[in-house]
Motif scaffolding. Structure first.
Motif, PDB file in Angstrom:
ATOM      1  N   LEU A 129       0.833  -1.205   0.000  1.00 24.85           N
ATOM      2  CA  LEU A 129       0.000   0.000   0.000  1.00 24.85           C
ATOM      3  C   LEU A 129       0.868   1.255   0.000  1.00 24.85           C
ATOM      4  O   LEU A 129       0.577   2.231  -0.703  1.00 24.85           O
ATOM      5  CB  LEU A 129      -0.922  -0.001   1.221  1.00 24.85           C
ATOM      6  CG  LEU A 129      -2.046   1.037   1.178  1.00 24.85           C
ATOM      7  CD1 LEU A 129      -3.156   0.586   0.240  1.00 24.85           C
ATOM      8  CD2 LEU A 129      -2.623   1.286   2.571  1.00 24.85           C
ATOM      9  N   ARG A 130       1.935   1.237   0.771  1.00 29.51           N
ATOM     10  CA  ARG A 130       2.838   2.409   0.853  1.00 29.51           C
ATOM     11  C   ARG A 130       3.537   2.635  -0.483  1.00 29.51           C
ATOM     12  O   ARG A 130       3.650   3.772  -0.943  1.00 29.51           O
ATOM     13  CB  ARG A 130       3.869   2.160   1.956  1.00 29.51           C
ATOM     14  CG  ARG A 130       4.790   3.355   2.234  1.00 29.51           C
ATOM     15  CD  ARG A 130       4.066   4.443   2.968  1.00 29.51           C
ATOM     16  NE  ARG A 130       4.977   5.521   3.341  1.00 29.51           N
ATOM     17  CZ  ARG A 130       5.235   6.586   2.588  1.00 29.51           C
ATOM     18  NH1 ARG A 130       4.647   6.732   1.426  1.00 29.51           N
ATOM     19  NH2 ARG A 130       6.068   7.523   3.004  1.00 29.51           N
ATOM     20  N   LEU A 131       4.023   1.586  -1.109  1.00 33.95           N
ATOM     21  CA  LEU A 131       4.728   1.714  -2.382  1.00 33.95           C
ATOM     22  C   LEU A 131       3.815   2.271  -3.466  1.00 33.95           C
ATOM     23  O   LEU A 131       4.221   3.138  -4.251  1.00 33.95           O
ATOM     24  CB  LEU A 131       5.281   0.362  -2.819  1.00 33.95           C
ATOM     25  CG  LEU A 131       5.992   0.344  -4.178  1.00 33.95           C
ATOM     26  CD1 LEU A 131       7.318   1.087  -4.086  1.00 33.95           C
ATOM     27  CD2 LEU A 131       6.222  -1.090  -4.648  1.00 33.95           C
ATOM     28  N   LEU A 132       2.592   1.785  -3.512  1.00 36.99           N
ATOM     29  CA  LEU A 132       1.663   2.179  -4.570  1.00 36.99           C
ATOM     30  C   LEU A 132       0.992   3.519  -4.306  1.00 36.99           C
ATOM     31  O   LEU A 132       0.315   4.049  -5.188  1.00 36.99           O
ATOM     32  CB  LEU A 132       0.600   1.100  -4.745  1.00 36.99           C
ATOM     33  CG  LEU A 132       1.115  -0.281  -5.161  1.00 36.99           C
ATOM     34  CD1 LEU A 132      -0.039  -1.270  -5.235  1.00 36.99           C
ATOM     35  CD2 LEU A 132       1.862  -0.215  -6.485  1.00 36.99           C
ATOM     36  N   GLY A 133       1.162   4.058  -3.111  1.00 38.60           N
ATOM     37  CA  GLY A 133       0.484   5.304  -2.780  1.00 38.60           C
ATOM     38  C   GLY A 133      -1.005   5.119  -2.615  1.00 38.60           C
ATOM     39  O   GLY A 133      -1.803   5.993  -2.999  1.00 38.60           O
ATOM     40  N   GLY A 134      -1.394   3.995  -2.029  1.00 39.92           N
ATOM     41  CA  GLY A 134      -2.797   3.691  -1.819  1.00 39.92           C
ATOM     42  C   GLY A 134      -3.356   4.390  -0.601  1.00 39.92           C
ATOM     43  O   GLY A 134      -2.719   5.271  -0.001  1.00 39.92           O
ATOM     44  N   GLY A 197      12.253  -7.629   3.550  1.00 34.79           N
ATOM     45  CA  GLY A 197      11.546  -7.748   2.284  1.00 34.79           C
ATOM     46  C   GLY A 197      11.545  -6.424   1.555  1.00 34.79           C
ATOM     47  O   GLY A 197      11.637  -5.362   2.168  1.00 34.79           O
ATOM     48  N   ILE A 198      11.451  -6.501   0.220  1.00 36.55           N
ATOM     49  CA  ILE A 198      11.451  -5.299  -0.616  1.00 36.55           C
ATOM     50  C   ILE A 198      10.393  -5.432  -1.709  1.00 36.55           C
ATOM     51  O   ILE A 198      10.382  -6.419  -2.452  1.00 36.55           O
ATOM     52  CB  ILE A 198      12.821  -5.054  -1.287  1.00 36.55           C
ATOM     53  CG1 ILE A 198      13.888  -4.698  -0.243  1.00 36.55           C
ATOM     54  CG2 ILE A 198      12.715  -3.973  -2.362  1.00 36.55           C
ATOM     55  CD1 ILE A 198      13.759  -3.313   0.354  1.00 36.55           C
ATOM     56  N   ALA A 199       9.521  -4.443  -1.790  1.00 38.49           N
ATOM     57  CA  ALA A 199       8.617  -4.291  -2.926  1.00 38.49           C
ATOM     58  C   ALA A 199       9.157  -3.153  -3.777  1.00 38.49           C
ATOM     59  O   ALA A 199       9.563  -2.111  -3.243  1.00 38.49           O
ATOM     60  CB  ALA A 199       7.204  -3.981  -2.445  1.00 38.49           C
ATOM     61  N   ALA A 200       9.176  -3.345  -5.101  1.00 38.66           N
ATOM     62  CA  ALA A 200       9.787  -2.355  -5.988  1.00 38.66           C
ATOM     63  C   ALA A 200       8.832  -1.954  -7.096  1.00 38.66           C
ATOM     64  O   ALA A 200       8.043  -2.763  -7.587  1.00 38.66           O
ATOM     65  CB  ALA A 200      11.079  -2.899  -6.589  1.00 38.66           C
ATOM     66  N   LEU A 201       8.932  -0.685  -7.505  1.00 33.87           N
ATOM     67  CA  LEU A 201       8.171  -0.144  -8.622  1.00 33.87           C
ATOM     68  C   LEU A 201       9.122   0.674  -9.489  1.00 33.87           C
ATOM     69  O   LEU A 201       9.763   1.608  -9.008  1.00 33.87           O
ATOM     70  CB  LEU A 201       7.035   0.750  -8.115  1.00 33.87           C
ATOM     71  CG  LEU A 201       6.264   1.568  -9.157  1.00 33.87           C
ATOM     72  CD1 LEU A 201       5.528   0.661 -10.135  1.00 33.87           C
ATOM     73  CD2 LEU A 201       5.288   2.525  -8.480  1.00 33.87           C
ATOM     74  N   VAL A 202       9.210   0.289 -10.760  1.00 36.63           N
ATOM     75  CA  VAL A 202      10.074   0.985 -11.718  1.00 36.63           C
ATOM     76  C   VAL A 202       9.227   1.461 -12.886  1.00 36.63           C
ATOM     77  O   VAL A 202       8.426   0.694 -13.434  1.00 36.63           O
ATOM     78  CB  VAL A 202      11.209   0.068 -12.221  1.00 36.63           C
ATOM     79  CG1 VAL A 202      12.011   0.755 -13.321  1.00 36.63           C
ATOM     80  CG2 VAL A 202      12.126  -0.329 -11.069  1.00 36.63           C
ATOM     81  N   VAL A 215      11.202   1.846  -3.752  1.00 33.51           N
ATOM     82  CA  VAL A 215      11.068   0.580  -3.036  1.00 33.51           C
ATOM     83  C   VAL A 215      10.400   0.835  -1.694  1.00 33.51           C
ATOM     84  O   VAL A 215      10.497   1.933  -1.129  1.00 33.51           O
ATOM     85  CB  VAL A 215      12.437  -0.113  -2.807  1.00 33.51           C
ATOM     86  CG1 VAL A 215      13.118  -0.426  -4.126  1.00 33.51           C
ATOM     87  CG2 VAL A 215      13.334   0.728  -1.917  1.00 33.51           C
ATOM     88  N   ALA A 216       9.712  -0.157  -1.202  1.00 32.56           N
ATOM     89  CA  ALA A 216       9.152  -0.133   0.143  1.00 32.56           C
ATOM     90  C   ALA A 216       9.670  -1.347   0.890  1.00 32.56           C
ATOM     91  O   ALA A 216       9.756  -2.449   0.318  1.00 32.56           O
ATOM     92  CB  ALA A 216       7.631  -0.136   0.102  1.00 32.56           C
ATOM     93  N   VAL A 229      14.876   5.736  -5.176  1.00 39.27           N
ATOM     94  CA  VAL A 229      16.262   5.495  -5.579  1.00 39.27           C
ATOM     95  C   VAL A 229      16.497   5.915  -7.024  1.00 39.27           C
ATOM     96  O   VAL A 229      17.466   5.489  -7.651  1.00 39.27           O
ATOM     97  CB  VAL A 229      16.646   4.013  -5.365  1.00 39.27           C
ATOM     98  CG1 VAL A 229      16.606   3.655  -3.895  1.00 39.27           C
ATOM     99  CG2 VAL A 229      15.742   3.086  -6.169  1.00 39.27           C
ATOM    100  N   THR A 230      15.629   6.763  -7.551  1.00 35.90           N
ATOM    101  CA  THR A 230      15.749   7.197  -8.945  1.00 35.90           C
ATOM    102  C   THR A 230      17.093   7.866  -9.202  1.00 35.90           C
ATOM    103  O   THR A 230      17.759   7.596 -10.214  1.00 35.90           O
ATOM    104  CB  THR A 230      14.614   8.175  -9.296  1.00 35.90           C
ATOM    105  OG1 THR A 230      13.358   7.592  -8.947  1.00 35.90           O
ATOM    106  CG2 THR A 230      14.624   8.488 -10.781  1.00 35.90           C
ATOM    107  N   GLU A 231      17.505   8.739  -8.309  1.00 31.79           N
ATOM    108  CA  GLU A 231      18.756   9.481  -8.508  1.00 31.79           C
ATOM    109  C   GLU A 231      19.955   8.554  -8.597  1.00 31.79           C
ATOM    110  O   GLU A 231      20.893   8.796  -9.358  1.00 31.79           O
ATOM    111  CB  GLU A 231      18.940  10.485  -7.370  1.00 31.79           C
ATOM    112  CG  GLU A 231      20.136  11.405  -7.548  1.00 31.79           C
ATOM    113  CD  GLU A 231      20.232  12.455  -6.456  1.00 31.79           C
ATOM    114  OE1 GLU A 231      21.275  13.140  -6.384  1.00 31.79           O
ATOM    115  OE2 GLU A 231      19.272  12.594  -5.679  1.00 31.79           O
TER     116      GLU A 231
END
Length: 289
Positions: A129-134, A197-202, A215-216, A229-231
């Protein structure tokens, strides 16, 4: 041990449930799946004066794929959401995360929204939920509010739910175009809480370069940790990105705690390894989108 005495309520409507919670105030606790609450009651780590069982509120079991994502009702079981093909098509990360939640017998009864409300930083769904901005929708008599994930998790096993409120649904936004997700974790045994654990969105731009990468983290802080971590990736093409730099950014950006299962340094090391894997997998999926 057995639970401390409480008054049991089984409302037949949402309005009745909200009124019961309002009357109970700080002494009220909601029972949905009960996979976390029942053990807490039995060990007397929780001792509510009133237990409000919402399992007769069938309307709260709905799972709806909307234009912008997936809305999951308070009584939707993990297994129900996990097995839904429309949900997996709309938001693949949900299925990936749910397959890591405990064991099938737990997922058959436990609820997605209940896991969010429990706010355990070692659980998978808060990180998703945090990663997706829910967001989580909270209702009380005469009012409804949507709380974004960034404000919903306030501490270990603590959330923004106030006395008299019921978490009626959660919204998981759909992934943006040219994006990919992944979820990696390490546990001592499958189904155990993850050591890390790591959830990632690219997200890629139209030329295949990395436009954003986030990542969350699971079990890496008192609340789900979100890191951009885009930079560290410098806008490079996905097939030549410096994933090791992103992993270092993750390790530098967290402050995990030690416990009987892992030292803080070991968790930090795991976070880097898992972040590199998850980001690479997410970028690969984005390139194929």
């Amino acid at each position: 041990m057995k639970p401390a005495p409480f008054e049991y309520h089984a409302p037949r409507s949402l309005a009745e449930a909200l009124q019961t919670l309002d009357d109970a105030g700080t002494g009220g606790k909601v029972l949905a799946g009960g996979q976390s609450l029942i053990p807490l009651l039995n060990m007397r780590l929780a001792a509510p004066a009133h237990l409000v069982d919402i399992n007769r509120l069938d309307a709260l079991a709905a799972v709806d794929v909307e234009a912008g994502g997936v809305r999951v009702g308070a009584l939707a079981r993990h297994a129900q959401v996990e097995r839904s093909a429309p949900v997996a098509a709309a938001q693949p990360l949900l299925r990936r995360a749910l397959r890591l939640v405990a064991h099938p017998v737990i997922r058959n009864r436990g609820t997605v929204v209940g896991s969010l409300a429990h706010a355990d930083p070692a659980a998978e769904l808060p990180a998703v939920l945090r990663l997706l901005g829910g967001s989580v929708r909270l209702a009380r008599t005469g009012a409804v509010r949507d709380v974004p994930a960034a404000a919903f998790f306030t501490g270990p096993l603590e959330s923004a739910i106030e006395p008299g409120e019921l978490a009626v649904s959660a919204f998981f936004p759909a992934p943006p175009p040219r994006s990919g997700t992944a979820f990696h974790e390490l546990a001592r045994r499958h189904g155990d809480y993850a050591l890390a654990g790591i959830a990632a969105l690219v997200v890629l731009d139209d030329e295949g370069r990395i436009a954003s990468a986030t990542v969350a983290g699971v079990s890496l802080g008192p609340v789900p940790v979100l890191l951009d971590v885009t930079e560290a990736l410098g806008g490079k093409p996905a097939d030549s990105a410096d994933w090791a730099s992103a992993a270092r950014a993750v390790r530098d950006g967290i402050d995990p705690e030690a416990d009987i299962h892992a030292t803080a340094d070991y968790r930090r090391h795991l976070a880097g390894v898992l972040a590199e894997r998850a980001l690479r997998d997410a970028a690969r999926e984005a390139a194929d989108a």
